[in-house]
Design an enzyme around this catalytic site. Sequence first.
Site, PDB file in Angstrom:
ATOM      1  N   HIS A  16      37.597  52.432  36.620  1.00 40.95           N
ATOM      2  CA  HIS A  16      36.953  52.712  35.330  1.00 40.95           C
ATOM      3  C   HIS A  16      36.533  51.410  34.651  1.00 40.95           C
ATOM      4  CE1 HIS A  16      38.891  56.557  36.095  1.00 40.95           C
ATOM      5  NE2 HIS A  16      38.184  57.086  35.123  1.00 40.95           N
ATOM      6  N   GLY A  19      33.186  45.930  34.546  1.00 40.29           N
ATOM      7  CA  GLY A  19      32.951  44.642  35.199  1.00 40.29           C
ATOM      8  C   GLY A  19      33.110  44.764  36.704  1.00 40.29           C
ATOM      9  N   ASP A  76      42.373  46.563  43.024  1.00 35.07           N
ATOM     10  CA  ASP A  76      43.420  46.184  42.080  1.00 35.07           C
ATOM     11  C   ASP A  76      43.465  44.674  42.082  1.00 35.07           C
ATOM     12  OD1 ASP A  76      45.304  47.511  40.214  1.00 35.07           O
ATOM     13  OD2 ASP A  76      46.672  46.087  41.128  1.00 35.07           O
ATOM     14  N   PHE A 159      33.635  39.112  33.139  1.00 38.86           N
ATOM     15  CA  PHE A 159      34.463  40.044  32.367  1.00 38.86           C
ATOM     16  C   PHE A 159      35.906  39.544  32.367  1.00 38.86           C
ATOM     17  CE2 PHE A 159      36.736  42.342  35.785  1.00 38.86           C
ATOM     18  CZ  PHE A 159      36.002  41.951  36.892  1.00 38.86           C
ATOM     19  N   GLY A 160      36.757  40.289  31.699  1.00 38.40           N
ATOM     20  CA  GLY A 160      38.195  40.015  31.733  1.00 38.40           C
ATOM     21  C   GLY A 160      38.534  38.568  31.392  1.00 38.40           C
ATOM     22  N   TYR A 161      39.282  37.909  32.277  1.00 40.40           N
ATOM     23  CA  TYR A 161      39.767  36.544  32.063  1.00 40.40           C
ATOM     24  C   TYR A 161      38.770  35.474  32.536  1.00 40.40           C
ATOM     25  CZ  TYR A 161      44.307  38.868  31.377  1.00 40.40           C
ATOM     26  OH  TYR A 161      45.331  39.669  30.920  1.00 40.40           O
ATOM     27  N   ASP A 162      37.559  35.876  32.919  1.00 43.22           N
ATOM     28  CA  ASP A 162      36.583  34.915  33.457  1.00 43.22           C
ATOM     29  C   ASP A 162      36.354  33.688  32.564  1.00 43.22           C
ATOM     30  OD1 ASP A 162      36.061  36.064  35.907  1.00 43.22           O
ATOM     31  OD2 ASP A 162      34.374  37.255  35.199  1.00 43.22           O
ATOM     32  N   LYS A 182      29.418  33.462  41.453  1.00 44.21           N
ATOM     33  CA  LYS A 182      30.797  33.987  41.456  1.00 44.21           C
ATOM     34  C   LYS A 182      31.034  34.776  42.749  1.00 44.21           C
ATOM     35  CE  LYS A 182      34.118  36.922  39.042  1.00 44.21           C
ATOM     36  NZ  LYS A 182      34.369  37.974  38.048  1.00 44.21           N
ATOM     37  N   HIS A 187      37.781  36.058  44.356  1.00 48.73           N
ATOM     38  CA  HIS A 187      38.837  36.830  45.015  1.00 48.73           C
ATOM     39  C   HIS A 187      38.295  38.163  45.553  1.00 48.73           C
ATOM     40  CE1 HIS A 187      38.287  37.767  40.869  1.00 48.73           C
ATOM     41  NE2 HIS A 187      39.196  38.703  40.802  1.00 48.73           N
TER      42      HIS A 187
HETATM   43  P1  ITT Z   1      40.845  50.099  37.188  1.00 51.17           P
HETATM   44  O1  ITT Z   1      42.343  50.230  37.390  1.00 51.17           O
HETATM   45  O2  ITT Z   1      40.212  51.343  36.651  1.00 51.17           O
HETATM   46  O3  ITT Z   1      40.163  49.576  38.405  1.00 51.17           O
HETATM   47  P2  ITT Z   1      41.632  47.974  35.408  1.00 51.17           P
HETATM   48  O4  ITT Z   1      40.872  47.068  34.488  1.00 51.17           O
HETATM   49  O5  ITT Z   1      42.806  48.716  34.834  1.00 51.17           O
HETATM   50  O6  ITT Z   1      40.587  48.991  36.043  1.00 51.17           O
HETATM   51  P3  ITT Z   1      43.401  46.455  37.121  1.00 51.17           P
HETATM   52  O7  ITT Z   1      44.590  47.297  36.812  1.00 51.17           O
HETATM   53  O8  ITT Z   1      43.175  46.029  38.539  1.00 51.17           O
HETATM   54  O9  ITT Z   1      42.062  47.166  36.670  1.00 51.17           O
HETATM   55  O10 ITT Z   1      43.448  45.201  36.165  1.00 51.17           O
HETATM   56  C1  ITT Z   1      42.922  43.990  36.549  1.00 51.17           C
HETATM   57  C2  ITT Z   1      42.556  43.159  35.354  1.00 51.17           C
HETATM   58  O11 ITT Z   1      42.483  41.797  35.806  1.00 51.17           O
HETATM   59  C3  ITT Z   1      41.189  43.528  34.852  1.00 51.17           C
HETATM   60  O12 ITT Z   1      41.249  44.389  33.748  1.00 51.17           O
HETATM   61  C4  ITT Z   1      40.571  42.182  34.491  1.00 51.17           C
HETATM   62  O13 ITT Z   1      40.757  41.889  33.174  1.00 51.17           O
HETATM   63  C5  ITT Z   1      41.343  41.181  35.326  1.00 51.17           C
HETATM   64  N1  ITT Z   1      40.428  40.767  36.406  1.00 51.17           N
HETATM   65  C6  ITT Z   1      40.344  41.258  37.662  1.00 51.17           C
HETATM   66  N2  ITT Z   1      39.324  40.696  38.324  1.00 51.17           N
HETATM   67  C7  ITT Z   1      38.741  39.855  37.457  1.00 51.17           C
HETATM   68  C8  ITT Z   1      37.624  39.009  37.537  1.00 51.17           C
HETATM   69  O14 ITT Z   1      36.852  38.943  38.607  1.00 51.17           O
HETATM   70  N3  ITT Z   1      37.323  38.286  36.468  1.00 51.17           N
HETATM   71  C9  ITT Z   1      38.052  38.351  35.343  1.00 51.17           C
HETATM   72  N4  ITT Z   1      39.098  39.142  35.173  1.00 51.17           N
HETATM   73  C10 ITT Z   1      39.447  39.891  36.226  1.00 51.17           C
END
Ligand code: ITT
Length: 201
Positions: A16, A19, A76, A159-162, A182, A187
């Site tokens: 869901h 990113g 994950d 997105f996220g911690y990027d 990227k 990863h």
């Molecule tokens: P789904 O379970 O629905 O896939 P989620 O966001 O809950 O979505 P995760 O439990 O795998 O997914 O959480 C991983 C988190 O780690 C994610 O929310 C990002 O903030 C961070 N993350 C993973 N890959 C990243 C990336 O390429 N760049 C930045 N942050 C990343």
Amino acid sequence: MTHRTLLPGRLVAATHNRGKISELKDLFAPLGFEVVSALDLDLEEPEETEGSFVGNALLKARAAAKSTGAPALSDDSGLSVAALGGLPGIYSARWAGEPRDFGAAMAKVERELEDVGATDRSAKFVCALAVVWPDGHEEVFEGEVHGTLVWPPRGDKGFGYDPVFVAEGETITFGEMDPERKHAMSHRARAFDKLKSTLLP
Ligand code: ITT
């Protein structure tokens, strides 16, 4: 174990996270896959009860394969910080609270580093990609990218911690980097390369 070929066609991305959906589409679409996400299909989000990236990836792909009857791909992933004993790790999304606020999650990482007086700012992103077929066949691939954390956050791509992550050998954060760049080192891309060489025709 015998690997199974993943034939181009419809693939349910069991996530869901917008990113991730965008990055998984960038990786799989050029190979002839029609990636439809759990978000598009309004699938229920399973609770991530496992203690590892691989365990949680499998749990998400199993749930999506079961509810759609199609092969499902899950991701994950998370940020693992050396001085924090690997945290936030599998809790990376949860550190952003509800609703998700990654500005707050990045600030929490920085605060925790200050609290332990860390001079070591090394970290890695980790990704487990799982593919599960409706008949129960499962495959899983892992990828990592090592780097350093910067503060304050930089860049609004990704997105996220990027915005706080600079990969080894780079000077800009993943948040400042064009997606194609990227995808050449992340990863997720590294796990995808293994998947590609093992499962794709
Ligand atoms: P789904 O379970 O629905 O896939 P989620 O966001 O809950 O979505 P995760 O439990 O795998 O997914 O959480 C991983 C988190 O780690 C994610 O929310 C990002 O903030 C961070 N993350 C993973 N890959 C990243 C990336 O390429 N760049 C930045 N942050 C990343």
